[in-house]
Design a protein around this motif. Sequence first.
Motif, PDB file in Angstrom:
ATOM      1  N   ARG A  21      69.946  51.715  67.613  1.00 30.72           N
ATOM      2  CA  ARG A  21      69.749  50.589  66.678  1.00 30.72           C
ATOM      3  C   ARG A  21      70.255  50.982  65.282  1.00 30.72           C
ATOM      4  N   ILE A  23      71.900  51.715  61.677  1.00 30.09           N
ATOM      5  CA  ILE A  23      73.195  52.225  61.208  1.00 30.09           C
ATOM      6  C   ILE A  23      73.952  52.887  62.361  1.00 30.09           C
ATOM      7  N   CYS A  67      67.463  61.980  73.712  1.00 30.65           N
ATOM      8  CA  CYS A  67      67.515  63.249  72.978  1.00 30.65           C
ATOM      9  C   CYS A  67      66.585  63.177  71.779  1.00 30.65           C
ATOM     10  N   ASN A  68      65.582  64.051  71.762  1.00 26.79           N
ATOM     11  CA  ASN A  68      64.751  64.209  70.570  1.00 26.79           C
ATOM     12  C   ASN A  68      65.410  65.276  69.707  1.00 26.79           C
ATOM     13  N   VAL A  69      66.022  64.862  68.614  1.00 26.68           N
ATOM     14  CA  VAL A  69      66.822  65.802  67.806  1.00 26.68           C
ATOM     15  C   VAL A  69      65.980  66.928  67.198  1.00 26.68           C
ATOM     16  N   ASN A  95      72.780  61.269  62.866  1.00 29.70           N
ATOM     17  CA  ASN A  95      72.336  60.111  62.092  1.00 29.70           C
ATOM     18  C   ASN A  95      70.841  59.806  62.240  1.00 29.70           C
ATOM     19  N   TYR A 163      61.045  62.971  52.581  1.00 28.77           N
ATOM     20  CA  TYR A 163      62.342  62.370  52.921  1.00 28.77           C
ATOM     21  C   TYR A 163      63.413  62.817  51.914  1.00 28.77           C
ATOM     22  N   LYS A 167      66.736  65.024  52.829  1.00 31.23           N
ATOM     23  CA  LYS A 167      68.098  64.503  52.628  1.00 31.23           C
ATOM     24  C   LYS A 167      68.894  65.386  51.655  1.00 31.23           C
ATOM     25  N   MET A 196      69.844  50.119  52.943  1.00 31.69           N
ATOM     26  CA  MET A 196      70.465  49.327  54.007  1.00 31.69           C
ATOM     27  C   MET A 196      69.362  48.535  54.685  1.00 31.69           C
ATOM     28  N   THR A 198      67.715  47.639  57.456  1.00 30.06           N
ATOM     29  CA  THR A 198      67.548  47.961  58.881  1.00 30.06           C
ATOM     30  C   THR A 198      66.050  48.004  59.192  1.00 30.06           C
TER      31      THR A 198
END
Length: 256
Positions: A21, A23, A67-69, A95, A163, A167, A196, A198
Motif C-alpha cells: 500500500r 508510497i 517479510c518483516n524487515v 521503504n 521516528y 529517519k 504524503m 497515505t
Amino acid sequence: METKNMFSLEGKKGFITGSSRGIGKTIAKAFIDLGADVAILGSHLDTAEKAAEELSNGRSKVIAYQCNVADPDSVSAMIADYEKDYGSIDFAVNNAGIFTGEAALDISPDAFRSVIDVDLNGVFFTAQAAARLMVRNGSRGSIISTASMSAHVVNRPQTIANYCAAKAGVVQLTKSLAAEWAKYGIRVNCVSPGYMQTDLVSSMSDMLPVWQGMMPEGSRLGFPPDLIGAYVYFASDASEYATGSELIVDGGYTLV
Ligand SMILES: NC(=O)c1ccc[n+]([C@@H]2O[C@H](COP(=O)([O-])OP(=O)(O)OC[C@H]3O[C@@H](n4cnc5c(N)ncnc54)[C@H](O)[C@@H]3O)[C@@H](O)[C@H]2O)c1
C-alpha cells in the motif's frame, strides 16, 4: 545512451518493501509501468498478494512475499525465495516504515524500539540482503531507501522523536553504505518525502490544515505519485553517477 531511454527500467528487477500500500505500492506500479520485474514485499502475505495481483500487467514478473524487515531471519528467508524466483537483483527499495506517536516523556522502551527496529534497522537488513546478492551476482545495483524530511526537521505538533531519529539514521546509513559499497559498483541513495497523504498519516487527518499552514505559500501537501520521479531516477541508469545522495521531495516544507 539515448536520452529517452535513460529512465527506462526495462530488464531490471528487484524488490520494494512495504509495497502492499501507500508510497511503496505507487512506486511498484511506476516501476512495472516502466518495464521492471518487481517483488512486492509486505508484513502480511495476504495484502501483498492482493497488491501483486492488482499491479500485474501480464508482462512483468510480479510476485508477493511476506517479510518483516525488522527480523533478520524473515529477511534472509525472503531473499532466498526472491533469488529462486528472480535469479538476480538490480534494485532494492527499502521503504517499509511505521510511526507510533507517543510523547518522549511517556513512551515505553518497547514502543521506542519498535520504530527504530522497522524504520532504521529494517532498512539496513534489507539493504544488506540486496547488496549481498548484488555482490554474488556481480550486478551493479541501485539501493534506494525511503528516509523523510523528518531527518532534518522536527515535525510539529505531533510527538515523533523515535521516528525523526530513525529517519536521520537512514540518511547517514545511506552515505555510509554508499562509501562502503562503491567498490562493488553498488549505488546507495535515499528519497526524503514531505507529508504524503497515505494511511500512515490517516490517524492524524485533523493535522492536515496545521501542516498545510507550515508550507510555503502556494504549495500543498503531497500524494505518493509526487515521488515517482525521484525513485525512478535512482533506480534507472539516469542516476549512474549518483551515490550517497538524498533527494528531498517535500513541496518546499523544509525551506520555511
Ligand atoms: N506518508 C508520509 O507523510 C511520509 C513522509 C515521509 C516519509 N514516509 C515514509 O515512507 C514510507 C512509506 O510510508 P507510507 O506513507 O506509504 O506508509 P503506509 O503505512 O501506507 O505503508 C507502509 C508499509 O510498510 C509496511 N510495513 C510496516 N511495518 C513493516 C515491517 N515490520 N515489515 C515489513 N513491512 C512493514 C506496511 O505493511 C505498509 O505496507 C515509510 O518509510 C514512511 O516513514 C512517509
